[in-house]
Motif scaffolding. Structure first.
Motif, mmCIF file in Angstrom:
data_model
loop_
_atom_site.group_PDB
_atom_site.id
_atom_site.type_symbol
_atom_site.label_atom_id
_atom_site.label_comp_id
_atom_site.label_asym_id
_atom_site.label_seq_id
_atom_site.Cartn_x
_atom_site.Cartn_y
_atom_site.Cartn_z
ATOM 1 N N VAL A 79 80.882 21.206 27.380
ATOM 2 C CA VAL A 79 80.009 22.399 27.431
ATOM 3 C C VAL A 79 80.222 23.268 26.194
ATOM 4 C CG1 VAL A 79 79.531 24.561 28.684
ATOM 5 C CG2 VAL A 79 79.797 22.408 29.949
ATOM 6 N N VAL A 80 81.462 23.497 25.833
ATOM 7 C CA VAL A 80 81.765 24.312 24.648
ATOM 8 C C VAL A 80 81.220 23.633 23.387
ATOM 9 C CG1 VAL A 80 83.637 25.207 23.201
ATOM 10 C CG2 VAL A 80 83.743 25.468 25.689
ATOM 11 N N ALA A 81 81.415 22.319 23.279
ATOM 12 C CA ALA A 81 80.898 21.588 22.113
ATOM 13 C C ALA A 81 79.375 21.653 22.055
ATOM 14 C CB ALA A 81 81.372 20.139 22.150
ATOM 15 N N ALA A 82 78.722 21.578 23.206
ATOM 16 C CA ALA A 82 77.255 21.668 23.248
ATOM 17 C C ALA A 82 76.781 23.036 22.754
ATOM 18 C CB ALA A 82 76.753 21.401 24.672
ATOM 19 N N GLN A 83 77.498 24.093 23.161
ATOM 20 C CA GLN A 83 77.127 25.436 22.690
ATOM 21 C C GLN A 83 77.295 25.527 21.176
ATOM 22 O OE1 GLN A 83 75.622 27.274 24.910
ATOM 23 N NE2 GLN A 83 76.221 25.762 26.407
ATOM 24 N N GLY A 94 67.519 28.932 11.096
ATOM 25 C CA GLY A 94 67.239 30.341 10.810
ATOM 26 C C GLY A 94 66.026 30.824 11.591
ATOM 27 N N PRO A 95 65.118 31.523 10.939
ATOM 28 C CA PRO A 95 63.974 32.093 11.656
ATOM 29 C C PRO A 95 62.976 31.051 12.153
ATOM 30 C CG PRO A 95 63.751 32.479 9.309
ATOM 31 C CD PRO A 95 65.127 31.893 9.530
ATOM 32 N N ARG A 96 63.157 29.796 11.791
ATOM 33 C CA ARG A 96 62.254 28.735 12.254
ATOM 34 C C ARG A 96 62.647 28.189 13.621
ATOM 35 N NH1 ARG A 96 61.628 24.969 7.065
ATOM 36 N NH2 ARG A 96 60.410 23.763 8.544
ATOM 37 N N TRP A 97 63.876 28.496 14.098
ATOM 38 C CA TRP A 97 64.307 27.995 15.400
ATOM 39 C C TRP A 97 63.570 28.738 16.503
ATOM 40 C CZ3 TRP A 97 66.301 30.100 19.806
ATOM 41 C CH2 TRP A 97 66.714 29.188 20.772
ATOM 42 N N ASN A 98 63.190 28.020 17.549
ATOM 43 C CA ASN A 98 62.527 28.660 18.668
ATOM 44 C C ASN A 98 62.637 27.798 19.908
ATOM 45 O OD1 ASN A 98 60.488 30.223 20.252
ATOM 46 N ND2 ASN A 98 60.286 31.209 18.259
ATOM 47 N N THR A 99 62.464 28.423 21.068
ATOM 48 C CA THR A 99 62.405 27.673 22.311
ATOM 49 C C THR A 99 60.998 27.135 22.532
ATOM 50 O OG1 THR A 99 61.956 29.703 23.563
ATOM 51 C CG2 THR A 99 64.268 28.979 23.411
ATOM 52 N N ARG A 100 60.056 27.653 21.804
ATOM 53 C CA ARG A 100 58.674 27.170 21.843
ATOM 54 C C ARG A 100 58.452 26.259 20.643
ATOM 55 N NH1 ARG A 100 55.409 29.805 25.399
ATOM 56 N NH2 ARG A 100 56.283 31.642 26.367
ATOM 57 N N VAL A 101 57.379 25.511 20.672
ATOM 58 C CA VAL A 101 57.038 24.644 19.541
ATOM 59 C C VAL A 101 56.100 25.442 18.630
ATOM 60 C CG1 VAL A 101 56.041 22.448 18.804
ATOM 61 C CG2 VAL A 101 57.271 22.599 20.987
ATOM 62 N N TYR A 123 68.527 18.916 21.226
ATOM 63 C CA TYR A 123 68.371 18.224 22.505
ATOM 64 C C TYR A 123 69.598 17.400 22.860
ATOM 65 C CZ TYR A 123 63.740 20.034 22.068
ATOM 66 O OH TYR A 123 62.679 20.888 21.914
ATOM 67 N N VAL A 124 70.371 16.997 21.878
ATOM 68 C CA VAL A 124 71.663 16.378 22.167
ATOM 69 C C VAL A 124 72.530 17.411 22.902
ATOM 70 C CG1 VAL A 124 73.778 15.417 21.164
ATOM 71 C CG2 VAL A 124 71.528 14.761 20.243
ATOM 72 N N ALA A 125 72.494 18.650 22.417
ATOM 73 C CA ALA A 125 73.247 19.734 23.065
ATOM 74 C C ALA A 125 72.738 19.982 24.481
ATOM 75 C CB ALA A 125 73.166 21.013 22.230
ATOM 76 N N VAL A 126 71.424 19.980 24.657
ATOM 77 C CA VAL A 126 70.838 20.214 25.984
ATOM 78 C C VAL A 126 71.252 19.112 26.955
ATOM 79 C CG1 VAL A 126 68.656 20.291 27.265
ATOM 80 C CG2 VAL A 126 68.884 21.563 25.132
ATOM 81 N N VAL A 127 71.167 17.871 26.518
ATOM 82 C CA VAL A 127 71.531 16.745 27.384
ATOM 83 C C VAL A 127 73.013 16.812 27.741
ATOM 84 C CG1 VAL A 127 71.802 14.224 27.445
ATOM 85 C CG2 VAL A 127 69.659 15.238 26.610
ATOM 86 N N ALA A 128 73.858 17.060 26.747
ATOM 87 C CA ALA A 128 75.302 17.134 26.997
ATOM 88 C C ALA A 128 75.628 18.264 27.963
ATOM 89 C CB ALA A 128 76.059 17.319 25.680
ATOM 90 N N GLU A 129 75.057 19.428 27.722
ATOM 91 C CA GLU A 129 75.326 20.570 28.591
ATOM 92 C C GLU A 129 74.801 20.326 30.006
ATOM 93 O OE1 GLU A 129 74.664 25.042 27.670
ATOM 94 O OE2 GLU A 129 72.873 24.257 28.679
ATOM 95 N N GLY A 130 73.602 19.761 30.111
ATOM 96 C CA GLY A 130 72.998 19.517 31.426
ATOM 97 C C GLY A 130 73.773 18.543 32.283
ATOM 98 N N THR A 155 60.898 13.681 26.983
ATOM 99 C CA THR A 155 59.939 12.692 26.495
ATOM 100 C C THR A 155 58.651 13.383 26.064
ATOM 101 O OG1 THR A 155 60.876 10.988 27.921
ATOM 102 C CG2 THR A 155 58.633 10.622 27.130
ATOM 103 N N VAL A 156 58.190 14.300 26.886
ATOM 104 C CA VAL A 156 56.989 15.071 26.568
ATOM 105 C C VAL A 156 57.256 16.021 25.402
ATOM 106 C CG1 VAL A 156 55.386 16.826 27.466
ATOM 107 C CG2 VAL A 156 56.095 14.900 28.912
ATOM 108 N N ARG A 157 58.360 16.723 25.477
ATOM 109 C CA ARG A 157 58.683 17.745 24.469
ATOM 110 C C ARG A 157 58.862 17.145 23.070
ATOM 111 N NH1 ARG A 157 59.214 23.479 24.064
ATOM 112 N NH2 ARG A 157 60.674 23.871 22.394
ATOM 113 N N ILE A 158 59.618 16.074 22.965
ATOM 114 C CA ILE A 158 59.873 15.486 21.655
ATOM 115 C C ILE A 158 58.587 14.890 21.079
ATOM 116 C CG2 ILE A 158 61.090 13.598 20.476
ATOM 117 C CD1 ILE A 158 63.534 14.321 22.250
#
Length: 181
Positions: A79-83, A94-101, A123-130, A155-158
């Motif tokens: 969990v810590v590594a994923a964060q 930077g300013p290009r990161w977002n939770t939206r596309v 998404y590697v972080a999301v999968v690991a944390e989840g 699958t949809v998101r990527i």
């Protein structure tokens, strides 16, 4: 259970911090003509990630899940590594990161930081944390359910991100391009 509740709430607060950053970055992107894709799947993503946090606490409390120190502490490290990976992605983009596309036309794809090696390191972080967050305290049903639903959503998101980023300028040097999200 108290320390696990604190851990899950800390991850929840981290999510709130992400949303603050995302909102600020969305203003930056939209001011530069960003185009948004994937609006239809975004609410499902919010529900799924909220469900992960709720499921972790509910399964441990009402499922009587015991804490196994070997599994628990190793999953806490994941969990810590994923964060750390997630915030490395946020810092790199930077300013290009977002939770939206959101894609700003004409900007090259990001090829630094973790994007040097992976197209979608966030998404590697999301999968690991989840997977890891529920398993810290034995909530294996939540881990399995989130992992399955998250695989379908990713699958949809990527696919959505890759299509949206196809509009962006490719790096001139032909290096592996990062998703930029």
């Amino acid at each position: 259970m108290l320390w696990y509740t604190v851990l899950v709430l800390a991850v929840g607060l981290e999510r709130v911090a992400e949303l603050v950053v995302a909102r600020r970055n969305a203003r930056w992107s939209l001011a530069r003509g960003a185009v948004e894709a994937g609006r239809r799947h975004y609410p499902a993503m919010v529900v799924l990630h909220t469900g992960l946090l709720v499921g972790c606490l509910a399964e441990v409390r009402w499922g009587g899940r015991p804490f196994d120190p070997v599994v628990g502490w190793s999953m806490a490290a994941v969990v810590v590594a994923a964060q750390a990976l997630r915030w490395w992605c946020i810092r790199t983009l930077g300013p290009r990161w977002n939770t939206r596309v959101l894609v700003v036309p004409g900007l090259p794809l990001v090829t630094g930081g973790p994007y040097r090696w992976l197209s979608h390191p966030n998404y590697v972080a999301v999968v690991a944390e989840g997977l890891a967050l529920p398993l810290v305290h034995g909530a294996w049903l939540t881990a399995a359910l989130f992992t399955g639903l998250n695989a379908a959503l990713l699958t949809v998101r990527i696919r959505c991100e890759n299509e949206a980023l196809g509009l962006a300028v490719e790096p001139a040097d032909g290096s592996r391009a990062g998703a930029g999200l």
